[in-house]
Design a protein around this motif. Structure first.
Motif, PDB file in Angstrom:
ATOM      1  N   GLN A  50       0.824  -1.204   0.000  1.00  0.00           N
ATOM      2  CA  GLN A  50       0.000   0.000   0.000  1.00  0.00           C
ATOM      3  C   GLN A  50       0.862   1.259   0.000  1.00  0.00           C
ATOM      4  N   GLU A  51       1.954   1.243   0.758  1.00  0.00           N
ATOM      5  CA  GLU A  51       2.859   2.394   0.786  1.00  0.00           C
ATOM      6  C   GLU A  51       3.490   2.632  -0.581  1.00  0.00           C
ATOM      7  N   ILE A  52       3.895   1.564  -1.245  1.00  0.00           N
ATOM      8  CA  ILE A  52       4.478   1.688  -2.588  1.00  0.00           C
ATOM      9  C   ILE A  52       3.427   2.218  -3.555  1.00  0.00           C
ATOM     10  N   GLU A  53       2.214   1.688  -3.465  1.00  0.00           N
ATOM     11  CA  GLU A  53       1.125   2.148  -4.327  1.00  0.00           C
ATOM     12  C   GLU A  53       0.848   3.633  -4.117  1.00  0.00           C
ATOM     13  N   ASP A  54       0.778   4.058  -2.875  1.00  0.00           N
ATOM     14  CA  ASP A  54       0.519   5.476  -2.567  1.00  0.00           C
ATOM     15  C   ASP A  54       1.629   6.371  -3.109  1.00  0.00           C
ATOM     16  N   ALA A  55       2.872   5.949  -2.944  1.00  0.00           N
ATOM     17  CA  ALA A  55       4.000   6.739  -3.435  1.00  0.00           C
ATOM     18  C   ALA A  55       4.009   6.787  -4.965  1.00  0.00           C
ATOM     19  N   ALA A  56       3.703   5.662  -5.600  1.00  0.00           N
ATOM     20  CA  ALA A  56       3.679   5.610  -7.061  1.00  0.00           C
ATOM     21  C   ALA A  56       2.566   6.495  -7.629  1.00  0.00           C
ATOM     22  N   ALA A  57       1.451   6.553  -6.933  1.00  0.00           N
ATOM     23  CA  ALA A  57       0.321   7.371  -7.395  1.00  0.00           C
ATOM     24  C   ALA A  57       0.660   8.856  -7.429  1.00  0.00           C
TER      25      ALA A  57
END
Length: 72
Positions: A17-24
């Motif tokens: 989720q942290e990676i997804e949030d940062a990528a977004a």
């Protein structure tokens, strides 16, 4: 452009989720989803910057989860 990738060795759903949030937050990313259980990332991003965006996601992922491997 929309593509799906294998995203291996993410240790937990929280890290995914942290990676997804940062990528977004990366400029040019329209939508990104990381499924921890299937180890897949779906990315919809600007065609002109697609390779650059993938490189940025890899870099961000390594800061959050050093063992993560994005197969692009």
């Amino acid at each position: 452009m929309k593509k799906a990738f294998k995203f291996r060795d993410i240790d937990c759903a929280h890290c995914a989720q942290e990676i997804e949030d940062a990528a977004a937050k990366i400029e040019g990313v329209n939508k990104v989803r990381i499924n921890f259980l299937s180890e897949r990332m779906t990315l919809d991003a600007d065609d002109a910057r697609f390779d650059e965006i993938i490189a940025e996601i890899k870099k961000v992922a390594k800061t959050i989860e050093p063992d993560a491997v994005l197969e692009a």
